[in-house]
Structure formats: C-alpha cells, structure tokens
Motif scaffolding. Structure first.
Motif, PDB file in Angstrom:
ATOM      1  N   UNK A 112      -3.577   7.277  11.910  1.00 33.80           N
ATOM      2  CA  UNK A 112      -3.001   7.891  13.189  1.00 33.80           C
ATOM      3  C   UNK A 112      -2.254   6.652  14.081  1.00 33.80           C
ATOM      4  N   UNK A 113      -2.597   5.289  12.994  1.00 35.06           N
ATOM      5  CA  UNK A 113      -2.144   4.050  13.830  1.00 35.06           C
ATOM      6  C   UNK A 113      -0.914   3.309  12.771  1.00 35.06           C
ATOM      7  N   UNK A 114      -0.834   3.657  11.538  1.00 31.28           N
ATOM      8  CA  UNK A 114       0.076   3.182  10.930  1.00 31.28           C
ATOM      9  C   UNK A 114       0.954   4.062   9.756  1.00 31.28           C
ATOM     10  N   UNK A 115       1.043   5.305  10.270  1.00 28.96           N
ATOM     11  CA  UNK A 115       1.561   6.293   9.510  1.00 28.96           C
ATOM     12  C   UNK A 115       3.013   6.056   9.176  1.00 28.96           C
ATOM     13  N   UNK A 116       3.784   5.649  10.182  1.00 27.88           N
ATOM     14  CA  UNK A 116       5.293   5.241   9.939  1.00 27.88           C
ATOM     15  C   UNK A 116       5.591   3.911   9.305  1.00 27.88           C
ATOM     16  N   UNK A 117       4.229   3.520   8.812  1.00 35.83           N
ATOM     17  CA  UNK A 117       4.877   2.246   8.039  1.00 35.83           C
ATOM     18  C   UNK A 117       5.718   2.531   7.057  1.00 35.83           C
ATOM     19  N   UNK A 118       5.564   3.548   6.219  1.00 28.65           N
ATOM     20  CA  UNK A 118       6.378   3.945   4.901  1.00 28.65           C
ATOM     21  C   UNK A 118       6.626   5.307   5.066  1.00 28.65           C
ATOM     22  N   UNK A 119       7.608   5.539   4.457  1.00 29.17           N
ATOM     23  CA  UNK A 119       8.304   6.970   4.192  1.00 29.17           C
ATOM     24  C   UNK A 119       8.636   7.009   2.675  1.00 29.17           C
ATOM     25  N   UNK A 120       8.620   8.342   2.220  1.00 34.81           N
ATOM     26  CA  UNK A 120       8.959   8.515   0.896  1.00 34.81           C
ATOM     27  C   UNK A 120      10.478   8.684   1.055  1.00 34.81           C
ATOM     28  N   UNK A 121      11.167   7.929   0.164  1.00 29.39           N
ATOM     29  CA  UNK A 121      12.746   8.180  -0.143  1.00 29.39           C
ATOM     30  C   UNK A 121      13.120   9.407  -0.687  1.00 29.39           C
ATOM     31  N   UNK A 122      14.518   9.574  -1.095  1.00 26.33           N
ATOM     32  CA  UNK A 122      14.582  10.929  -1.787  1.00 26.33           C
ATOM     33  C   UNK A 122      14.017  11.232  -3.187  1.00 26.33           C
TER      34      UNK A 122
END
Ligand SMILES: [Zn+2]
Length: 308
Positions: A112-122
């Motif tokens: 809940x503190x680093x969740x948007x560090x990364x995302x999956x691309x398409x």
C-alpha cells in the motif's frame, strides 16, 4: 486540494483513494472502547484508511513520496481491500503527468506504499509508472522483502520494486541520506525494521521559511499557523493517522511494537519543539497537522491552518 508552501517548496497531498481496514488490526492492542471514540467502525468492524502521497516541488525537482496501492492487486487482495487506484487520476487533475516526476521515494515496500511504482504495459511487461524518475527505497527493507516472515509475506509484491532494482532505476538507501537539497530520509524502526521518514526542509539557507497557502488551498482545517514552521515530515506508518499520535497507539501490523514507541519518542523530541508539519499516510481526512503536547501531557493534533 491540500497544498502549502514551505519555504521555497510547494507541498501537495495526492490520494490513491481509501480502503477498508479491520479496526482491530489498525489499532493493535488498543481496546475498541478507546479507539472507537476517535474512529467509527462499520458493522464488520472495518474503518476507512487513506492512501496519501506527498508531492514536493522544489523548484528544480518534482519528488513523489509513496505511490499508494496501485492497480496490480490479486483477486484475493481486492476482496479484502478493493483497489481504489486513484493516484494517477488525482495527479493528472493537479497537473502532474507521470513524466513530470523526477524522484520517487518509498518509505518501505508494503504493497500500500509502492503500488504505483510500476504498471503492466499492454504486452504484460512490468514498466516504471514514472518513466523518468529515479526511485529510492530502504535497502534493509528490500533485503527483508526478498525473504519476509510468514506473518507479513502477503504485504510484499515484488513486481513493485524488483524490476526497478534489476534495471538500476531504483537506488537502495541506508537511511540518513539527502536525496536532493532539502529532502532527506531517516530510519524510524518499528512498523518494519528499516522504514524511512522523509524530512522536508523548505530550502536550505532559506530564512524562517513560512508555511503559507496557495490560493487554491483554503480548506476546513483550523488552528493557528505556526509561523516558524520550516520542516515537514512524511512519517509514514510510524504515525499512520491522527488517531495514532499517542506513544502506545501502534498498529497491529507493527513488527517491532516496542521500537515504534521509541521511534515516536525520538520523532516527537524534535518534531514538537521545532513545530514540524507531520504528514499522515493513512488518515482519510487529515493528511497533515501539527502534533503537540497539551498541559496535561496528552498528545493533541492541531490543524495546519491555511492562511491566504
Ligand atoms: Zn501502510
């Protein structure tokens, strides 16, 4: 919108949303008859927790402290917590694009503190959400996260940080470093062994920086402004909400509850006399305020008054 200027820096709060958390877990050994005077639980005993990130514009760099829960939770975790995933939308509404962020700091590596560090691309590949940013996290925390205890293994999602460490985009910190002039980190053990507080000093050499509001920042907060406030601290899960300010009101999640008490004492010993603005990572209503001791020695929260 919560926004203030601190010396030459502009500080804003951006939320990834709120999520339900078991009240017992949130307040640890504190009896419900006591915590329920401060926070209301629903019929399942859930309370509402916030996910507050701090954005610092130094005039040179844009620094994002904490990246919320993100959008990569498993089905099982979504059943517990939902997946609010509002941070990028809220940043965009505040005029901040992912490419604008120069630096990301994680106080620790719970999901809940680093969740948007990364995302999956398409194509399903894990990529940095903030493509230009240099990421920072505590080294001891990352070492621990590779082999967490059974108790908190569920809190670590390696996709949030391992790809960044592997690519060299994430720098691991010992604690005590200055990331950019005026933004430094310090270890406050308790919640985890290596959790960092992020200390923001308006601007080095900036004399008696004053906490003032941008015109957009008029909020309901009340209380007198501390004219000599030059420092803010994102103290993360050491003091997650305004309901956790008492020394012994730690979360059930804390791995080292006695260290939490010692770290809070150490924090208050500096933060109270120096009138630091404390940022509360999980408070859904009051993202920042001053913590003080009243005449009876009780910890109290005083709003950071916004004067135009
Ligand atoms: Zn947390």
């Amino acid at each position: 919108m919560h926004r203030v200027t601190l010396g030459g820096f502009e500080l804003s709060i951006f939320s990834d949303g709120t999520y339900p958390l078991d009240g017992g877990a949130f307040f640890g050994v504190v009896p419900k008859v006591m915590w329920s005077k401060r926070v209301t639980a629903d019929d399942r005993n859930y309370v509402t927790a916030g996910l507050n990130s701090l954005l610092i514009r130094t005039g040179k760099e844009t620094v994002l402290v904490e990246t919320g829960m993100g959008n990569k939770l498993s089905e099982r975790m979504i059943r517990f917590y939902g997946q609010p995933a509002k941070l990028l939308d809220n940043l965009a509404a505040g005029g901040v694009a992912p490419e604008d962020v120069d630096i990301v700091i994680n106080s620790h590596l719970h999901f809940d503190h680093c969740g948007w560090n990364t995302v999956r691309d398409k194509n399903g590949k894990m990529v940095p959400t903030f493509p230009r940013a240099k990421y920072y996290a505590p080294e001891g925390e990352w070492q621990y996260a590779r082999r967490p205890s059974e108790r908190d293994a569920i809190s670590y999602i390696p996709e949030n940080y391992d790809p960044l460490v592997a690519s060299g985009q994430m720098t691991l910190l010992k604690g005590g470093e200055e990331i950019v002039p005026g933004v430094s980190v310090e270890t406050f053990p308790g919640h985890t062994a290596h959790m960092l507080g992020v200390i923001v000093n308006g601007r080095p050499g900036f004399e008696r920086a004053r906490l003032q509001a941008a015109p957009s920042a008029v909020t309901k907060e009340s209380g007198a402004l501390a004219p000599d406030c030059t420092t803010a601290c994102y103290i993360s899960d050491l003091i997650p909400t305004t309901a956790h300010i008492d020394l012994t009101w730690g979360m059930g999640f804390d791995l080292y509850p006695l260290d939490t008490i010692e770290s809070k004492k150490r924090y208050y010993a500096q933060a109270i006399p120096e009138k630091w603005l404390t940022v509360f990572t999980h408070d859904p209503k009051t993202p920042w305020a001053y913590v003080e001791r009243d005449e009876a020695g009780r910890m109290v929260v005083r709003g950071a008054q916004i004067t135009g």
